[in-house]
Each structure stands twice: as C-alpha cells, then as structure tokens.
Design an enzyme around this catalytic site. Structure first.
Site, PDB file in Angstrom:
ATOM      1  CG  HIS A  87     -42.326  14.588 -12.504  1.00 38.64           C
ATOM      2  ND1 HIS A  87     -41.435  14.577 -11.451  1.00 38.64           N
ATOM      3  CD2 HIS A  87     -42.493  15.897 -12.840  1.00 38.64           C
ATOM      4  CE1 HIS A  87     -41.064  15.822 -11.188  1.00 38.64           C
ATOM      5  NE2 HIS A  87     -41.696  16.649 -12.009  1.00 38.64           N
ATOM      6  CB  CYS A  95     -41.466  13.878  -8.010  1.00 44.34           C
ATOM      7  SG  CYS A  95     -42.222  12.582  -9.008  1.00 44.34           S
TER       8      CYS A  95
END
Length: 165
Positions: free
Chosen positions: A39, A109
């Site tokens: 992430h 993301c």
C-alpha cells in the site's frame, strides 16, 4: 518581475499490508517470492494522500491504522502549490479516482500514487510496487483468488475524503 520559486518535498510512503506474511508464504502459495503486499501514499504539503475503497483520502503522515511506513522513497520536489494540488485531487475524485472505481488489481492505491507522483515530480513510483498485481495474477493461485480479491476494497482509514464535505 520577481517570481517566487517555492519547492515542496514529495515522498512515497510504502506499507506492507501483509506485515511480513507475504515474504514467508508466497513461495509456498504462489510459487514465487513476494516481498510484500504494498500500500502506498504520497506525502506532500504536510499530509499523506492515498486512494482506497472510500476514494481519495488524506491524513497526517503515518496517520492511518497502518502506522509508520515500512520504507520511504524520496521522489524529489514539486513546485505545485497546495491550492493547485487540491484542485487536481478534486478533479481526480470526480472522475478517475472516485471510490466506486477502486479495484484491488487494476485501479488501486499504487495506481493513484503513481499518477500523483508523475503529476508532482515527473517520476514514477518503483516498478516492484506497480508490477505486483500482474505478478500475483500470473500464478494459478492468484487466478483462483481473483474473484474474491476483486470484491475487496482496501481502506486504510483516514477521515478526509476528497470531494465529500
């Protein structure tokens, strides 16, 4: 005519969502080594910006439930001021990066961080991050998990969704 050349640092915060489990389990489950399930968020103008199932969000740097990043990449600096950056994010939130467009493999993301990094600095984020979905999907286990993973939306938790006031 005087011109103000303000420059703002841009950093990429990288988190391993698996907290080390991918490194341990990937050789058995996928038949190849993965160092993490990544992430990312872009830190600029004193805030960390990221994209998840709720849309574009921001928080203080390291302010998500993920805590401190596993690593930080210096992406350089930008001359894009905070107001212009906010306009850019507002336009993304209304189109490409609305929450309903989130997809764990194709529009996540890391896609967002890569686009934002290029807008701010002209630089891409490291390819080991952006290549991860295709690496997973190239394995039989990844293909088997795809229907489940496609239905997931990762939201690391912030409370400042862009475009929602």
């Amino acid at each position: 005519m005087a011109q103000s050349n303000s420059s703002f640092p841009v950093k990429l915060y990288i988190y391993d969502l698996s907290r080390g489990m991918a490194r341990q389990l990937s050789p058995v489950m996928l038949g190849r080594q993965l160092d993490g399930i990544w992430h990312t968020g872009v830190v600029v103008h004193g805030k960390e910006f990221f994209f998840g199932g709720a849309g574009i969000d921001n928080c203080p740097p390291s302010g998500t439930m993920l805590g401190d990043p596993d690593s930080v990449v210096d992406l350089g600096s930008t001359e894009v001021n905070e107001d212009l950056f906010k306009e850019y994010l507002d336009s993304l939130a209304e189109s490409t990066y609305s929450g309903d467009r989130y997809n764990v493999f194709e529009h996540n993301c890391n896609t967002f961080s890569n686009d934002v990094a290029q807008f701010l600095t002209g630089r891409k984020i490291p390819s080991y991050i952006t290549d991860l979905p295709s690496e997973i999907l190239s394995t039989p286990f990844g293909q088997a998990l795809r229907p489940l993973l496609d239905s997931m939306a990762i939201n690391p938790g912030g409370n400042n969704i862009t475009g929602q006031r």
